[in-house]
Design a protein around this motif. Structure first.
Motif, PDB file in Angstrom:
ATOM      1  N   SER A  97      -2.100 -37.281  17.567  1.00 47.81           N
ATOM      2  CA  SER A  97      -1.120 -36.195  17.528  1.00 47.81           C
ATOM      3  C   SER A  97      -1.705 -34.920  18.128  1.00 47.81           C
ATOM      4  O   SER A  97      -1.010 -34.155  18.804  1.00 47.81           O
ATOM      5  N   PHE A  98      -2.984 -34.697  17.891  1.00 48.78           N
ATOM      6  CA  PHE A  98      -3.702 -33.559  18.467  1.00 48.78           C
ATOM      7  C   PHE A  98      -3.708 -33.648  19.986  1.00 48.78           C
ATOM      8  O   PHE A  98      -3.349 -32.694  20.685  1.00 48.78           O
ATOM      9  N   PHE A  99      -4.084 -34.819  20.511  1.00 51.21           N
ATOM     10  CA  PHE A  99      -4.129 -34.999  21.966  1.00 51.21           C
ATOM     11  C   PHE A  99      -2.742 -34.835  22.590  1.00 51.21           C
ATOM     12  O   PHE A  99      -2.600 -34.230  23.652  1.00 51.21           O
ATOM     13  N   ARG A 109      -7.040 -26.012  18.363  1.00 51.19           N
ATOM     14  CA  ARG A 109      -8.470 -26.253  18.227  1.00 51.19           C
ATOM     15  C   ARG A 109      -8.723 -27.043  16.946  1.00 51.19           C
ATOM     16  O   ARG A 109      -8.197 -26.707  15.878  1.00 51.19           O
ATOM     17  N   ALA A 110      -9.527 -28.096  17.062  1.00 53.83           N
ATOM     18  CA  ALA A 110      -9.951 -28.872  15.895  1.00 53.83           C
ATOM     19  C   ALA A 110     -11.220 -28.253  15.330  1.00 53.83           C
ATOM     20  O   ALA A 110     -12.139 -27.914  16.088  1.00 53.83           O
ATOM     21  N   ILE A 111     -11.286 -28.115  13.982  1.00 50.32           N
ATOM     22  CA  ILE A 111     -12.413 -27.382  13.398  1.00 50.32           C
ATOM     23  C   ILE A 111     -13.146 -28.152  12.299  1.00 50.32           C
ATOM     24  O   ILE A 111     -14.201 -27.686  11.846  1.00 50.32           O
ATOM     25  N   TYR A 112     -12.632 -29.306  11.890  1.00 50.93           N
ATOM     26  CA  TYR A 112     -13.287 -30.061  10.801  1.00 50.93           C
ATOM     27  C   TYR A 112     -12.845 -31.514  10.886  1.00 50.93           C
ATOM     28  O   TYR A 112     -11.651 -31.797  10.973  1.00 50.93           O
ATOM     29  N   ASP A 113     -13.815 -32.426  10.857  1.00 45.85           N
ATOM     30  CA  ASP A 113     -13.519 -33.861  10.890  1.00 45.85           C
ATOM     31  C   ASP A 113     -13.349 -34.351   9.453  1.00 45.85           C
ATOM     32  O   ASP A 113     -14.324 -34.512   8.714  1.00 45.85           O
ATOM     33  N   ILE A 114     -12.098 -34.569   9.043  1.00 49.26           N
ATOM     34  CA  ILE A 114     -11.810 -34.932   7.656  1.00 49.26           C
ATOM     35  C   ILE A 114     -12.285 -36.347   7.344  1.00 49.26           C
ATOM     36  O   ILE A 114     -13.022 -36.586   6.385  1.00 49.26           O
ATOM     37  N   TYR A 115     -11.832 -37.305   8.171  1.00 53.22           N
ATOM     38  CA  TYR A 115     -12.206 -38.709   7.982  1.00 53.22           C
ATOM     39  C   TYR A 115     -12.813 -39.232   9.284  1.00 53.22           C
ATOM     40  O   TYR A 115     -12.084 -39.661  10.182  1.00 53.22           O
ATOM     41  N   PRO A 116     -14.139 -39.225   9.421  1.00 52.18           N
ATOM     42  CA  PRO A 116     -14.759 -39.697  10.657  1.00 52.18           C
ATOM     43  C   PRO A 116     -14.647 -41.203  10.881  1.00 52.18           C
ATOM     44  O   PRO A 116     -14.946 -41.682  11.967  1.00 52.18           O
ATOM     45  N   VAL A 224      -6.755 -29.053  12.251  1.00 47.03           N
ATOM     46  CA  VAL A 224      -6.449 -28.434  13.540  1.00 47.03           C
ATOM     47  C   VAL A 224      -5.725 -27.119  13.285  1.00 47.03           C
ATOM     48  O   VAL A 224      -4.883 -27.021  12.378  1.00 47.03           O
ATOM     49  N   VAL A 225      -6.045 -26.111  14.080  1.00 49.78           N
ATOM     50  CA  VAL A 225      -5.374 -24.813  13.983  1.00 49.78           C
ATOM     51  C   VAL A 225      -4.920 -24.369  15.365  1.00 49.78           C
ATOM     52  O   VAL A 225      -5.395 -24.872  16.381  1.00 49.78           O
ATOM     53  N   ARG A 226      -3.997 -23.429  15.389  1.00 54.99           N
ATOM     54  CA  ARG A 226      -3.629 -22.811  16.664  1.00 54.99           C
ATOM     55  C   ARG A 226      -4.809 -21.984  17.169  1.00 54.99           C
ATOM     56  O   ARG A 226      -5.583 -21.441  16.384  1.00 54.99           O
ATOM     57  N   GLU A 227      -4.954 -21.882  18.464  1.00 57.71           N
ATOM     58  CA  GLU A 227      -6.035 -21.098  19.044  1.00 57.71           C
ATOM     59  C   GLU A 227      -5.994 -19.652  18.529  1.00 57.71           C
ATOM     60  O   GLU A 227      -7.040 -19.044  18.236  1.00 57.71           O
ATOM     61  N   GLU A 228      -4.796 -19.110  18.398  1.00 56.58           N
ATOM     62  CA  GLU A 228      -4.634 -17.744  17.890  1.00 56.58           C
ATOM     63  C   GLU A 228      -5.196 -17.619  16.478  1.00 56.58           C
ATOM     64  O   GLU A 228      -5.864 -16.635  16.139  1.00 56.58           O
ATOM     65  N   THR A 229      -4.927 -18.627  15.640  1.00 58.92           N
ATOM     66  CA  THR A 229      -5.453 -18.621  14.274  1.00 58.92           C
ATOM     67  C   THR A 229      -6.974 -18.699  14.289  1.00 58.92           C
ATOM     68  O   THR A 229      -7.658 -17.987  13.533  1.00 58.92           O
ATOM     69  N   TYR A 230      -7.507 -19.564  15.154  1.00 57.26           N
ATOM     70  CA  TYR A 230      -8.957 -19.702  15.267  1.00 57.26           C
ATOM     71  C   TYR A 230      -9.610 -18.373  15.648  1.00 57.26           C
ATOM     72  O   TYR A 230     -10.644 -17.988  15.094  1.00 57.26           O
ATOM     73  N   VAL A 323     -12.906 -32.717  25.239  1.00 55.13           N
ATOM     74  CA  VAL A 323     -12.865 -32.338  23.830  1.00 55.13           C
ATOM     75  C   VAL A 323     -13.789 -31.165  23.510  1.00 55.13           C
ATOM     76  O   VAL A 323     -13.527 -30.403  22.567  1.00 55.13           O
ATOM     77  N   SER A 324     -14.834 -30.975  24.280  1.00 60.97           N
ATOM     78  CA  SER A 324     -15.746 -29.862  24.013  1.00 60.97           C
ATOM     79  C   SER A 324     -15.051 -28.518  24.170  1.00 60.97           C
ATOM     80  O   SER A 324     -15.523 -27.495  23.651  1.00 60.97           O
ATOM     81  N   GLU A 325     -13.902 -28.503  24.870  1.00 57.93           N
ATOM     82  CA  GLU A 325     -13.170 -27.260  25.082  1.00 57.93           C
ATOM     83  C   GLU A 325     -12.151 -26.988  23.978  1.00 57.93           C
ATOM     84  O   GLU A 325     -11.631 -25.875  23.876  1.00 57.93           O
ATOM     85  N   VAL A 326     -11.861 -28.003  23.156  1.00 59.04           N
ATOM     86  CA  VAL A 326     -10.813 -27.849  22.138  1.00 59.04           C
ATOM     87  C   VAL A 326     -11.306 -28.189  20.729  1.00 59.04           C
ATOM     88  O   VAL A 326     -10.507 -28.267  19.791  1.00 59.04           O
ATOM     89  N   VAL A 327     -12.592 -28.414  20.580  1.00 59.51           N
ATOM     90  CA  VAL A 327     -13.191 -28.682  19.276  1.00 59.51           C
ATOM     91  C   VAL A 327     -14.311 -27.677  19.053  1.00 59.51           C
ATOM     92  O   VAL A 327     -15.161 -27.488  19.922  1.00 59.51           O
TER      93      VAL A 327
END
Length: 335
Positions: A97-99, A109-116, A224-230, A323-327
Motif C-alpha cells: 500500500s505504501f509503494f 515516509r516510512a519511519i518504523y518497521d512494525i513487523y519485519p 508511514v507518515v506524510r512527508e509534511e508530518t515527518y 527506498v532509501s529516499e522514502v524510509v
C-alpha cells in the motif's frame, strides 16, 4: 501599599483554591495537557494490536505526554487514505500500500518497521490439491479487501509462478474469511498467520498453506507518515515511537497480561487463551536479525528494496522506487 495589595490578592486567590478543594500538593501534581496523536490502523481494534489498545491500563503513551487515538480501517490502503485526508498522523500499513501510494505521487515516509517478518499466506483445503503458486491459476481466491496486504501478497505469490491477477478471480471476503473457504465459495484464501490460527481454532482442518515469506520475506507492516508530518512533527513522532517500542517490549515480556487485557479492549478478544496464541505470533513477527542488532523498528533496507523491485516487476507499480529516499530511521529510539 502596593505590596500589601499584592499580598492580599495572593491570599484571596489561595483561599479560593482551597475552598474549591485544591491543595498545594494537588496543584503541583496537576498533569500537563496531553498531545493528541492518531494512528490509522489497517484493521478494527483487534487482539494483535493489543499494545495500541491498552493505554488506559498501562499508560505507555501517556508517560510520553501523548493522548493516543486509534482509527480503524479495512486494509493498508485505508490507513494511508486516513493520513492523506488528515484523519490521522500515522498509518499502520503494509509495504504494498505504501509503494502504491508513492507511485501515485503521494509524499510519504516510512519511519518504523512494525513487523519485519512476512505473516501472509494462502490457504486451501487439501481436497483442492493446491500446493504451489502455479496451482492457483484459474482459481477463486479470497482476500480481506482490495486495499489489504492479503491481496498484495497474493500477487507476490502469483508472480513466483509467472501468473498475474487476471489469471485468478479475486473475491473480497472480509477479515474473517475462512467461512467462504469451508463453504466452497472460494478455492483458496489469502490470510495472515493469526487469521489462520483463529480459523483452525474454529474448526478449519485439512488445509494446505503456502507462506509468502518462503518466497519474499518482506515486512508485513510499517508506520508511514506524510512527508509534511515527518518534517514538522519530529518531536511528536519520536515520542510516539519511543512509547510504541515500550508497548511492544511489554507485550513480548508479558504476553499473558496482554492476553488478559485484550479480553476487554479488543473486539475479537473474548477468549484469553486464543488471545495469548495470537499475541505470541505477533511478538515473533516483531523481531528479526536486524532488530536484534539495531533495536525494534529498524528496517532491513536491502530486503525492502527487493520488495520494491518485485512490485515493479509485478506491474503493481509503474516506476522504480528507491527506498532509501522514502524510509528514514532517524526518529527511532536508541536501542
Amino acid at each position: 501599599m502596593k505590596l500589601a495589595i499584592v499580598r492580599s490578592v495572593a491570599v484571596l486567590a489561595a483561599a479560593t483554591l482551597l475552598s474549591l478543594g485544591f491543595s498545594g500538593a494537588s496543584l503541583a501534581a496537576a498533569p500537563a495537557a496531553l498531545e493528541k496523536v492518531v494512528v490509522a490502523g489497517w484493521s478494527k481494534p483487534i487482539t494483535e494490536v493489543t499494545n495500541l489498545l491498552v493505554d488506559e491500563d498501562k499508560g505507555f503513551f501517556k508517560a510520553k505526554g501523548l493522548d493516543l487515538q486509534y482509527v480503524p480501517g479495512a486494509g493498508g490502503g485505508d490507513a494511508i487514505r486516513n493520513i492523506l485526508t488528515g484523519q490521522a498522523d500515522l498509518a499502520f500499513t503494509d509495504p504494498g500500500s505504501f509503494f502504491a501510494a508513492l507511485e501515485k505521487g503521494e509524499k510519504l515516509r516510512a519511519i518504523y518497521d512494525i513487523y519485519p517478518q512476512n505473516v501472509f499466506n494462502v490457504v486451501s483445503l487439501k481436497s483442492q490439491n493446491i500446493t504451489r503458486p502455479a496451482d492457483l491459476k484459474g482459481k477463486k481466491i479470497g482476500v480481506y479487501s482490495l486495499s489489504s496486504g492479503t491481496r498484495q501478497n497474493l500477487l507476490v505469490l502469483l508472480h513466483q509462478a509467472g501468473l498475474r491477477e487476471s489469471d485468478v478471480t479475486i473475491v473480497v471476503t472480509g477479515l474473517l474469511n475462512f467461512a467462504p473457504l469451508m463453504q466452497g465459495q472460494v478455492d483458496a484464501t489469502a490470510a495472515t498467520d493469526t487469521g489462520l490460527l483463529v480459523g483452525r481454532q474454529k474448526g478449519l482442518a485439512d488445509v494446505n498453506v503456502m507462506e509468502v515469506k518462503n518466497y519474499l520475506n518482506v515486512s508485513s507492516d510499517m508506520f508511514v507518515v506524510r512527508e509534511e508530518t515527518y518534517q514538522q512533527k519530529k518531536e511528536l513522532l519520536k515520542k510516539f515511537l519511543a512509547a510504541y517500542r515500550d508497548s511492544v517490549n511489554w507485550m513480548i515480556k508479558q504476553p499473558e497480561e496482554a492476553a488478559a487485557l485484550a479480553v476487554k479492549r479488543a473486539i475479537d478478544g473474548k477468549d484469553a487463551a486464543v488471545n495469548l496464541d495470537v499475541i505470541r505470533l505477533r511478538n515473533l513477527s516483531s523481531v528479526s536479525a536486524t532488530t536484534q542488532k539495531k533495536g525494534l523498528g529498524a528496517f532491513d533496507m536491502d530486503v525492502l528494496q527487493k520488495a520494491a523491485d518485485t512490485y515493479l516487476a509485478l506491474g503493481l507499480v509503474q516506476r522504480a522506487i528507491k527506498v532509501s529516499e522514502v524510509v528514514s530511521q532517524d526518529l527511532l529510539p536508541a536501542k
